[in-house]
Design an enzyme around this catalytic site. Structure first.
Site: not given
Length: 325
Positions: A130, A132, A154
């Protein structure tokens, strides 16, 4: 190796997993899906994205947190390709939920890799990373060489898994790859994401079922792509001769306000008459936005994003309008 390729997909009931299953079936694969037992018991709701495909897929009940059940499943299925799309992604700050995210996301990846190494070492493995993982960045766009600086549990769990994938590739010779996926949308996006919240509520407003949409920071920038494009990239990564890691992105930033304007304009509405900023949802925009540089995958595999931003939004709005009609 099987004459017909056999694929195992975790997270098969989600947006990406369902599009991937569709793609692989169209290419003649035998497709197996790992799902939670609760999904099989409530298939009409939990597996709704796979309605048209259910009879062509073999489902297996297993938990990513259970190493023994994963090993037994992989030993039984003997996949040629394993696509690890499942992850716990909700934003939370309680210790119990952070612990759950780490267990599901990191341990699940570890148990899969360890099981493949022991039971079917020729299997090619894809891990859905991701953007992220980059978190707070100093440069845009980001490439595979940009330093990681995650700012959420996450993102941390995804980054730890990414390093684990690379470790299994270098230490054990597994064909293991990571795709660093930026935001990607479609009519199959879950309602908990802001994009689907926008298109669904815009459709409700058009039908006279609502009169307000409450959002956070309209100036926040995102790199939005099209989910079916991204699963094509994922498949291509596992067909290449050499295992590697790739950024998968559109390379373009759009503000939340642009997404809202697109959605409402598609319905002949002026969003400024219906949208209100709610302090509960407001978050400061990043000083440097997350925007991916997908030149490596374009150069190496020939992949590039095909669907324009406006067309993605329009497709989502039309879908949500049809649901209500």
């Amino acid at each position: 190796m099987n004459a017909v390729k056999r694929a195992l997909i975790t997270g098969i009931s989600g947006q990406d997993g369902s599009y991937l299953a569709e793609l692989l079936l169209a290419k003649g694969y035998e497709v197996h899906g790992l799902v939670r037992r609760a999904s099989l018991e409530d298939a009409s709701r939990q597996l709704a994205k796979l309605d048209a495909l259910k009879d062509q897929i073999t489902f297996h009940a297993a938990a990513l947190e259970n190493e023994l059940s994963l090993y037994k499943l992989i030993a039984k299925v003997q996949p040629d390709e394993c696509y690890h799309m499942a992850a716990s992604s909700f934003v939370s700050y309680s210790f119990e939920e952070e612990s759950s995210i780490l267990t599901t996301n990191f341990s699940g990846t570890h148990f899969l890799l360890a099981s493949l190494k022991e039971a079917v070492p020729h299997c090619r493995f894809f891990f859905a990373g991701s953007s992220e993982m980059f978190g707070t960045v100093e440069v845009a766009p980001q490439t595979e060489a940009t330093p990681f600086n995650p700012r959420s549990i996450y993102g941390i769990s995804k980054l730890a898994s990414h390093h684990l994938v690379r470790n299994y590739r270098t230490q054990y010779g597994l064909f293991a790859c990571t795709g660093i996926l930026y935001n990607h949308e479609s009519p199959r996006r879950d309602f908990k994401f802001v994009t689907r919240k926008i298109t669904a509520q815009a459709a409700r407003i058009k039908m006279g079922l609502a009169d307000r949409l409450y959002l956070g920071n309209l100036a926040a920038l995102r790199d939005w792509g099209y989910a079916p494009d991204y699963v094509e990239a994922i498949w291509q990564i596992l067909q290449h001769d050499v295992p590697d890691d790739y950024v998968i992105a559109s390379g373009k930033n759009h503000a939340v306000a642009e997404f809202v304007d697109c959605a409402f304009s598609h319905l002949g509405l002026d969003y400024r008459q219906y949208v209100e900023v709610d302090p509960r949802f407001y978050r400061e925009a990043e000083a440097v936005p997350l925007r991916g540089d997908a030149s490596k995958i374009h150069r190496t595999l020939g992949w590039q994003a095909t669907k324009p931003f406006e067309a993605i939004v329009a497709e989502m709005v039309d879908y949500d309008l049809a649901l209500l009609s």
